[in-house]
Design a protein around this motif. Structure first.
Motif, short mmCIF file in Angstrom:
data_model
loop_
_atom_site.label_atom_id
_atom_site.label_comp_id
_atom_site.label_asym_id
_atom_site.label_seq_id
_atom_site.Cartn_x
_atom_site.Cartn_y
_atom_site.Cartn_z
N PHE A 191 5.18 5.94 1.34
CA PHE A 191 4.07 5.00 1.20
C PHE A 191 4.41 3.88 0.22
O PHE A 191 4.01 2.73 0.41
N ILE A 192 5.12 4.22 -0.85
CA ILE A 192 5.56 3.19 -1.80
C ILE A 192 6.49 2.20 -1.12
O ILE A 192 6.39 0.98 -1.33
N TYR A 193 7.38 2.71 -0.29
CA TYR A 193 8.31 1.85 0.44
C TYR A 193 7.54 0.93 1.39
O TYR A 193 7.85 -0.27 1.52
N ILE A 194 6.51 1.46 2.06
CA ILE A 194 5.69 0.64 2.96
C ILE A 194 5.01 -0.47 2.17
O ILE A 194 4.93 -1.62 2.63
N SER A 195 4.51 -0.14 0.98
CA SER A 195 3.86 -1.14 0.14
C SER A 195 4.81 -2.30 -0.18
O SER A 195 4.42 -3.47 -0.16
N LYS A 196 6.07 -1.96 -0.43
CA LYS A 196 7.07 -3.00 -0.70
C LYS A 196 7.35 -3.83 0.55
O LYS A 196 7.50 -5.05 0.48
#
Length: 205
Positions: A191-196
């Motif tokens: 999810f953090i990667y998606i946010s980026k």
């Protein structure tokens, strides 16, 4: 509540069931004690559903899980059958998650849309962002991790039942929490990667 979600999960899904199981089985028997130990978790799940305050994918999923899981437990008829029902239920949930991936509507994306909307974002705009090719691909991978978690849980419970019989109940609670949080850490990274990704230039995604 959000600040204490991990602690509350541990209390209602692990600590209280273990206490009820170990303290009550001598008086209620194995099957009735397992049912009694599930009541705090059911009430907690109802509260979690109330917190959503909207009929969306997240709310429906919580409610359906609550109804099916509770019905499965109360219709089992014995402690051992209840444990087997949990194995079958985990497999069914895994298949459901995989179905959402193959239908191009991964559960992780739908859950994220609900969360984004609850935080005041426009659902249609966020949906357009989430459907970008690379973002959608990561959502599918996360949803497949959801499915993998359920399959691992079902396999571990199967082994525990084979080895311990009804005694697998308290072992299962501990393993379930450990496995669930291990997968959760990996999913959070996704999810953090998606946010980026969604904060990049759209042409680069």
């Amino acid at each position: 509540m959000k600040k204490y979600i991990i602690l509350l999960d541990i209390i209602f899904y692990a600590a209280i069931p273990l206490i009820v199981w170990n303290a009550g089985r001598g008086y209620l028997g194995d099957y009735n004690t397992i049912l009694a130990s599930s009541i705090p978790g059911i009430l907690y799940s109802v509260f979690r559903f109330y917190e959503v305050k909207k009929i969306n994918f997240t709310g429906i999923f919580i409610l359906a899980s609550l109804i099916i899981g509770t019905a499965s437990d109360f219709l089992a008829g014995s402690a051992l059958q209840l444990l087997w029902n949990n194995v079958f239920y985990s497999i069914a949930v895994a298949l459901f998650f995989l179905l959402t991936v193959f239908s191009n509507k991964p559960a992780a994306l739908l859950l994220s849309l609900d969360l984004a909307e609850m935080q005041g974002n426009d659902r249609a705009s966020m949906n357009d962002l989430f459907l970008q090719k690379k973002v959608l691909y990561v959502f599918k991978l996360i949803t497949m991790l959801f499915a993998a978690r359920e399959l691992v849980l079902s396999f571990v419970m199967l082994l525990l039942i084979k080895k311990y019989g009804v005694e697998a109940f308290d072992h299962g609670i501990i393993y379930k929490q450990a496995i669930s949080w291990s997968f959760a850490i990996v999913c959070i990274g996704g999810f953090i990667y998606i946010s980026k990704l969604i904060n990049q230039d759209p042409e680069r995604i």
